[in-house]
Each structure stands twice: as structure tokens, then as C-alpha cells.
Design an enzyme around this catalytic site. Structure first.
Site, PDB file in Angstrom:
ATOM      1  N   SER A 170       0.846  -1.189   0.000  1.00  0.00           N
ATOM      2  CA  SER A 170       0.000   0.000   0.000  1.00  0.00           C
ATOM      3  C   SER A 170       0.881   1.239   0.000  1.00  0.00           C
ATOM      4  O   SER A 170       2.008   1.205   0.503  1.00  0.00           O
ATOM      5  CB  SER A 170      -0.973  -0.006   1.182  1.00  0.00           C
ATOM      6  OG  SER A 170      -0.378  -0.532   2.313  1.00  0.00           O
ATOM      7  N   GLU A 253       1.758  -3.579  14.307  1.00  0.00           N
ATOM      8  CA  GLU A 253       0.711  -3.458  13.298  1.00  0.00           C
ATOM      9  C   GLU A 253      -0.557  -4.163  13.749  1.00  0.00           C
ATOM     10  O   GLU A 253      -1.657  -3.660  13.599  1.00  0.00           O
ATOM     11  CB  GLU A 253       1.179  -4.045  11.966  1.00  0.00           C
ATOM     12  CG  GLU A 253       0.150  -3.855  10.873  1.00  0.00           C
ATOM     13  CD  GLU A 253       0.502  -4.582   9.571  1.00  0.00           C
ATOM     14  OE1 GLU A 253       0.135  -4.072   8.521  1.00  0.00           O
ATOM     15  OE2 GLU A 253       1.114  -5.665   9.624  1.00  0.00           O
TER      16      GLU A 253
END
Lengths: 407, 362
Positions: A170, A253
Site C-alpha cells: 500500500s 501493526e
């Protein structure tokens, strides 16, 4: 049980509120550099993102615990203050600080394991949004089994020569830099052959192809490397230590993907929607089957909110056990959100399937979009099945799957 | 800021657990539920009373420990973990809460002191206020009560009954009254007692404040629901531990069944579903004590949510045990049934969720 934060935080909250009032309506002159940067209100003062980041750092509302010499505020880490900042910024519609993989993952990694030079070179610029990072971990054949990655790095005359492919990258199209896992020791065992490299995205030999996902947005990219040449010094940790370096941030994360208060805001939006929408002249909120399911989901979200208070408490009070409460968050939070968004589509029926700029679209199509988007989050960052393995093996102490012979 | 049980609460909880491990093993529970353990039952009752469980929620001025609902929830968790054959909900939670909030000073002196001294024990008949089934309900007139209560909780050993009509007025009757007929009911859960009570012109002592509005009965039911959720939470946590332990021992196809991903994932799902329930139960109890504005919705939601989570755990944990889970020998069914009955007491999930919607003016 004590849910008061105490007088120190009361004052801090007042400060934050007056800051928010001063900056209410602030918005950015520059284009969003990344889809992860927040949406902001129109009206009020105009400002660049970099300037905004620097104001937030100066006030101690961002990069609180990062040392001054690397561009941070230089204060103590304080989870309660972070929580107050996040909730007041959101209440007042003031843009929250930038997030993204550079700030959330690379900066903590460099601060822990980087060289002095790397810290000086990258941390401040990343905090200010001058360098956007992307993460080069997954590959077509290395997803859940990330350590089997094959992108190759060879050291030739003081340079790493990189060949291979990454996927699910991303923000690659906006990024100046990539932190990347590369196989540099082909003779070593699986986990011991990986290094953590820092790659400038304008190096020749890098090709970025946008990867359109089911939402029809290019949230991800494929990145191809053909004889990409970067200096030998662009490595974090030693050769072959990349797996350990990366793991410091993977843990981070997993915790940050789900926010129960955001999910509760969606429940409230759905209640508003169900008061407006009708079937055969009857409001959706008055239809018993829908009411019942709505209340069930509201209860589940409340349970998740309570759980996050417990996790917060364990961060403040040492010795409090919350291992399992923290471990379930990614799995529980993404599945719950997906369920909620999907339920909203169901109550709207055919209208719930409208998309893009269709006539009769409700709430900008956000229910259908997020229903799909959260399926992506259920899969990304360790799928729900991987999460269940972790909960069972590390949380409940159940035995690992026996290794298949010859692999 | 500290979110969780305090050291005192954990200490009390541990004392209850330790006592139950020593005196209420599954063998003992089996004897009692088969009607062969009257002395063992007495020992459990007096042991828990010695720990102070009866006076937990009784105010200090009436000789109680004056502790809060979070304390009681911590205790209820332990009782549920051990499927304790003990009436806690009615006599020691709902009765003192109703009396503290709804009775006159004279009634408080009379009843609350006697609870603290373990002289009296209340059963609870509130079902008709929550959802009256066919042919049940009571009417109060001229300090007399007439009618039928379908599902009275904790009748075993009770001396008094706290009962409510459909509008939420609460009264007290003495169970020694000759005009009361008690019909024992048999549910799947034999660790606690349930009955039908038929009242024919029985003298009743009304709780004055409960006649004005529904504050007293709602407060009492809220407390009861949180305590039931805590009981199911405890029962579910034991089921998960038992399933995980069994899966590490039982071998098939040359390996422990716990190494099969299908089994691991069942256990992980149970753990992930239950984990937020700990925080939710404690949070609801804390709101009951300290944040009355949020308390009603929290206690509705915690009751229905924990009931649903526990139902699924009761099924999955039994399945992990395979055929043995289905047998009486293993005794998993005690937890399965406890969860099953808790789920229906003081309102099944759908009814409670409708109440939650109404509380929010939806």
C-alpha cells in the site's frame, strides 16, 4: 476499578480542548500524499501537512516519546494522554496526526535497532511527512508464510543488487522509501537468510503497478525489482537478522488495526440511518428482527470497548495480566466491524448495494465500501486463521501443527 | 486509572474458589444433585456463609460487609466456574439490593440485619414483571397477595419470598404462611432450585418505594442480570480450560487432538469470544455501582451478550471432548446446563435486547 484518569489528565484534557478550539476547521493546502492521511473539514485556516505535523510535535500531541534530537517532542510515553488527544481531536474535527507505515512501523524500528546515522537521516523527515514509506514484505508466494520470501539481494562491490517482486504494497505510488525484507543469505535456513533493507523508490529498476482491489480502488501495488542497486549501508541490523528486525514492528501493526470507539461511532450512524429508512412505510428501527440484531451488535461492540479499557489499564499498571485480551484484538475487531457493516447493507436491502456515484446512494456508499474494505483487513496483517493459530498456540498453550516432512 | 478486579476482590474470589475446590468437587456436586448429599450441601452453605458471602451487599449499619456489586460479580464468577450448588443470586444479591433501595427504615432493620446474621433467606419471584407466561401473575390488595408465580428462584432453604406483580410493585411474604403452596420444578440444572408458588390470600409486606415507579425493581433486576452474566462467564471459562486440557491429552491418528487446526481454531474462537466478556462484566458492575446513567443499558447488554457467547462455548467445549463430553461420567453437562438456565433467568436474550432498545428510546 477506577476509571478516573486523575487531576493531571483533567488539566491536560483542558489544554487539548483549547488547542482544538483554536485550530477548529484547519485544512490542508497540499494534496493528500497518501490515502491513509486523514480527511479534513473545509473552512478555517489553510496549512501544509508538514507545518501541521511540526505544530503537533511542538505541542507534544504527536511523537511524544521520540527524543528531540531525532525530531520528536522528547517527553515520556503516556497512553492516557495519547487517548485524550485522539478522542478530543476526533470530537472537534481537527485533523489527527499522519499515520502510515513509516510513522507507525519504521520509526519505532529505527529507534530501537537503527544506526545513529539512520536515525538522523530518516526519523525527523518521516515524522514531518517529508518522507512517506511503504512496506515491502509480502510476495506472491510468501503471504501468511512470510519467511519463505524469495526476493534476492546480492552484495556486489559495496552495493546491494535486488531482484524480485513484492505485492500488497500500500502507498507505494506515493512513497519516497521502502523498508523491505530481502533474502541475502540463500544458504542459510529460512528465517536466518533475510535482511531488512531501506530502498529509495526512485532508484532505477523499480516498477510499480497499481493493484485494484474489490472496492475498485487501487489500495495496493505490485512492485517489481530488476537489478535495483542501493548502498551497502542501507541495512537495519546485520545481514541475516531481518526477520527479528521486522518482528519488532509486526506486533505493532496487529494491535493498531482496530478501534472499538470508531466501531461504536458506526453503530450510532447505523441507528440514525435505521430511523430514517423505511420498508412499506415502517421505519427499519421498528422492525423487530432488525432491532434485535442491532442490539446484539451494539452489545458486542460495548464488550470490545470494555476489553480495550482493560488493555489500556494493563499498559499503565505493570503486572496486570492482559495477554489474551490484547491477542484477540485484531481477529475480534476486524470480524466485528465486517459483521456490522454487512448488517447495515442487509437492513438497506437493494439500496445497500448501491455504489460509487449511483442515484439513491446512502451515506456516500460507505457501508458497502467498508463491508468490503474490512474483509481486506480480516485477511491483511495476518488472516483470521493465522490469528486463531496464534491465540491457540501462544495464548492457550496448544501444540503446534506437526511439520510436514521434507519442507 | 485501573480497570480490573482489586486485590481485595481477587483475594475474596480466591477464597471462594479454594473453598469450593476443597468442598464442592464434581463428585460432591453429583451426590448432592442426586439427592444423597444433604450433609455435604449443609457444609457448603455454612462454609460460604462463614466467608461472609451472605452479608456481602448488606450495608454496614445492618451488620453487613457493605461491599459493591463488582465484589459480588467476582464471587459469582467463582461460583459459576465451580458450578457451585449454592443459592447466591436471590438471597444474597437481589434481596439486599431490593431492600436497600426500596424498603422503609423499619423493614431494613427487620430484614437486612437478619440476612447479615443468616437468620433468613429470600427466594425471588420477579419473572412476571419481566415476561409473564400463560396463567401466571399476582395481585396485591389490602396487604394481601393472590395468584401464581411460575418461576421462583432459589426456593431451597428460603424462609421468605420477594415477589413482584406485572407492574413492578414488590412485596415480601413469609414462606411459613399456610396459604402458600410450593410446587418444586425440575430444570436441567440441578445445582440450584426453582419452583412454582401459589398464593391464596397471603399477608404481604409491601416495599413502599417500589409502588411509586420502577426504579427499585429495575435496579434489582439489573444487579441480578450482571450476577447471572458473571456466573455464566465463570462457567464458560472452566469449559474452555477443560476443553484445552482434554485436547492436549487425547490422542488420535498418532497425535494429540489439540494439534489439529480444526480443534485449535474451535478453542481459539471460544477464547476470543469470551475474553471481552470479563471486561464487560466488570465494567457493567462498576457502572451499576458508580455510573447509574449507563448502568441499565450495560446490564441488559451484558446479560444477553454473555448468554449468547456462553451458549456457543457450552456447545463447542462439549464437542471438543467428543463422545466423552456427552457422558454423565465426564460431567461437562453440569456447566452446559448451568449456562442454559442462566440464559433464561431474568429474561432470555431477545426479551432483554428489546428492553435495551426501549431504554435508548428506540
Amino acid at each position: 476499578m477506577n476509571l478516573n484518569y486523575g487531576p493531571e489528565y483533567k488539566n491536560f484534557k483542558k489544554e487539548v480542548i483549547s488547542f482544538c478550539k483554536k485550530w477548529e476547521g484547519v485544512h490542508f493546502v497540499d494534496e493528500a500524499k497518501s490515502p491513509l492521511t486523514p480527511i479534513t473539514k473545509v473552512g478555517g485556516k489553510k496549512i501544509t501537512r508538514t507545518k501541521w505535523q511540526s505544530i503537533l510535535i511542538r505541542e507534544g500531541y504527536f511523537a511524544r516519546s521520540i527524543p528531540k534530537k531525532y525530531g520528536g517532542y522528547g517527553g515520556e510515553s503516556d497512553v492516557i494522554k495519547n487517548r485524550i488527544i485522539a478522542s478530543e481531536f476526533s470530537n472537534h474535527g481537527v485533523p489527527s496526526p499522519m499515520g502510515g507505515q513509516g510513522i507507525d512501523m519504521l520509526v519505532p524500528t529505527l529507534l530501537e535497532l537503527g544506526t545513529e546515522e539512520q536515525k538522523k537521516q530518516y526519523v525527523e523527515k518521516t515524522l514531518l511527512g517529508e518522507i512517506i514509506w511503504c512496506q515491502g514484505y509480502s510476495e506472491p508466494n510468501a503471504g501468511s508464510d512470510l519467511a519463505s520470501l524469495q526476493t534476492k539481494g546480492e552484495l556486489v562491490e559495496g552495493n546491494w543488487i535486488i531482484n524480485g517482486q513484492k505485492i500488497w504494497t500500500s502507498t507505494a505510488q506515493y512513497s519516497q522509501m521502502m523498508f523491505c525484507l530481502v533474502r541475502t543469505e540463500p544458504e542459510a535456513k529460512k528465517h536466518a537468510g533475510i535482511s531488512y533493507l531501506l530502498i529509495p523508490m526512485d532508484t532505477s529498476g523499480i516498477e510499480i503497478r497499481p493493484l485494484v482491489d474489490m472496492t475498485l480502488k487501487a489500495g495496493f501495488n505490485e512492485v517489481f525489482f530488476t537489478d535495483v542497486r542501493i548502498p551497502e549501508a542501507n541495512i537495519v541490523g546485520k545481514r541475516g537478522e531481518g526477520w527479528a528486525v521486522a518482528n519488532a514492528t509486526l506486533t505493532h501493526e496487529r494491535g493498531s488495526l482496530t478501534d472499538p470507539n470508531g466501531t461504536m461511532n458506526r453503530v450510532n450512524s447505523l441507528i440514525d440511518r435505521m430511523k430514517k429508512e423505511t420498508i412499506d412505510g415502517k421505519k427499519l428501527i421498528d422492525i423487530p428482527v432488525y432491532r434485535d440484531k442491532l442490539m446484539g451488535l451494539q452489545a458486542k461492540v460495548m464488550a470490545f470497548q470494555s476489553n480495550s479499557l482493560r488493555v489500556l489499564s494493563a499498559k499503565i499498571n505493570s503486572g496486570q495480566d492482559m495477554k489474551m485480551a490484547g491477542m484477540i484484538q485484531k481477529y475480534y475487531g476486524t470480524e466485528l466491524r465486517h459483521e456490522l457493516e454487512g448488517f447495515a447493507v442487509d437492513v438497506m436491502g437493494e439500496i445497500g448495494t448501491l455504489y460509487e456515484d449511483s442515484p439513491h446512494l446512502r451515506d456516500k456508499g460507505s457501508w458497502q465500501f467498508l463491508y468490503m474494505y474490512y474483509l481486506g483487513l480480516i485477511i491483511g496483517g495476518g488472516t483470521s486463521q493465522i490469528q486463531k493459530n496464534i491465540i491457540a498456540e501462544r495464548g492457550l498453550g496448544m501444540p503446534r501443527e506437526p511439520k510436514v516432512q521434507g519442507v | 486509572m485501573y480497570f480490573g478486579l482489586s486485590e481485595d476482590q481477587l483475594f475474596f474470589q480466591e477464597n471462594v474458589s479454594r473453598f469450593l475446590e476443597d468442598h464442592a468437587s464434581l463428585d460432591v456436586i453429583k451426590k448432592i444433585t442426586e439427592g444423597e448429599g444433604q450433609n455435604l450441601q449443609k457444609e457448603i452453605n455454612s462454609g460460604l456463609v462463614n466467608l461472609g458471602i451472605n452479608g456481602l451487599l448488606v450495608p454496614e449499619e445492618y451488620g453487613g460487609l457493605d461491599l459493591d456489586l463488582l465484589f459480588a460479580a467476582a464471587v459469582s464468577q467463582s461460583l459459576g466456574e465451580n458450578v457451585a450448588p449454592f443459592s447466591f443470586l436471590g438471597p444474597y444479591v437481589m434481596a439486599p439490593i431490593a431492600l436497600s433501595h426500596g424498603s422503609s427504615n423499619e423493614q431494613k432493620r427487620k430484614y437486612l440485619s437478619d440476612i447479615a446474621e443468616n437468620k433468613i433467606k429470600f427466594a425471588i419471584g420477579f419473572t412476571e414483571f419481566i415476561a409473564a407466561r400463560n396463567g401466571s401473575g399476582v395481585t396485591f390488595k389490602n396487604n394481601k397477595v393472590n395468584g401464581r408465580l411460575m418461576f421462583v428462584l432459589d426456593i431451597e432453604g428460603a424462609t421468605h419470598l420477594l415477589l413482584a406483580d406485572e407492574s413492578g410493585c414488590i412485596g415480601i411474604v413469609d414462606l411459613a404462611d399456610k396459604n402458600i403452596e410450593i410446587v418444586k420444578l425440575t430444570t436441567v440444572d440441578k445445582t440450584r432450585s426453582y419452583s412454582e408458588v401459589i398464593l391464596d390470600d397471603v399477608s404481604v409486606d409491601l416495599l413502599e418505594k417500589s409502588l411509586k415507579d420502577n426504579f427499585v425493581i429495575n435496579k434489582t433486576i439489573d444487579a441480578g442480570r450482571i450476577i447471572l452474566a458473571a456466573d455464566s462467564l465463570g462457567a464458560s471459562s472452566t469449559l474452555i480450560s477443560k476443553a484445552v486440557e482434554y485436547s492436549k491429552e487425547r490422542r488420535q491418528f498418532g497425535r494429540t487432538i489439540g494439534s489439529f487446526q480444526a480443534v485449535k481454531h474451535m478453542c481459539a474462537e471460544m477464547a476470543a469470544d469470551l475474553e471481552p466478556c470479563y471486561a464487560f462484566v466488570w465494567h457493567a458492575a462498576h457502572c451499576f455501582d458508580n455510573i447509574p446513567d449507563e448502568s441499565r443499558l450495560m446490564s441488559c447488554h451484558v446479560k444477553s451478550h454473555v448468554s449468547d457467547v456462553s451458549k456457543v462455548i457450552a456447545k463447542k467445549a462439549t464437542e471438543v471432548h467428543g463422545g466423552m463430553g456427552f457422558t454423565d461420567l465426564m460431567g461437562i453437562h453440569y456447566w452446559f446446563k448451568r449456562i442454559g438456565v442462566n440464559r433464561q433467568n431474568l429474561g432470555p436474550p431477545e426479551i432483554v435486547r428489546e428492553e435495551a432498545a426501549k431504554i435508548q428510546n428506540l
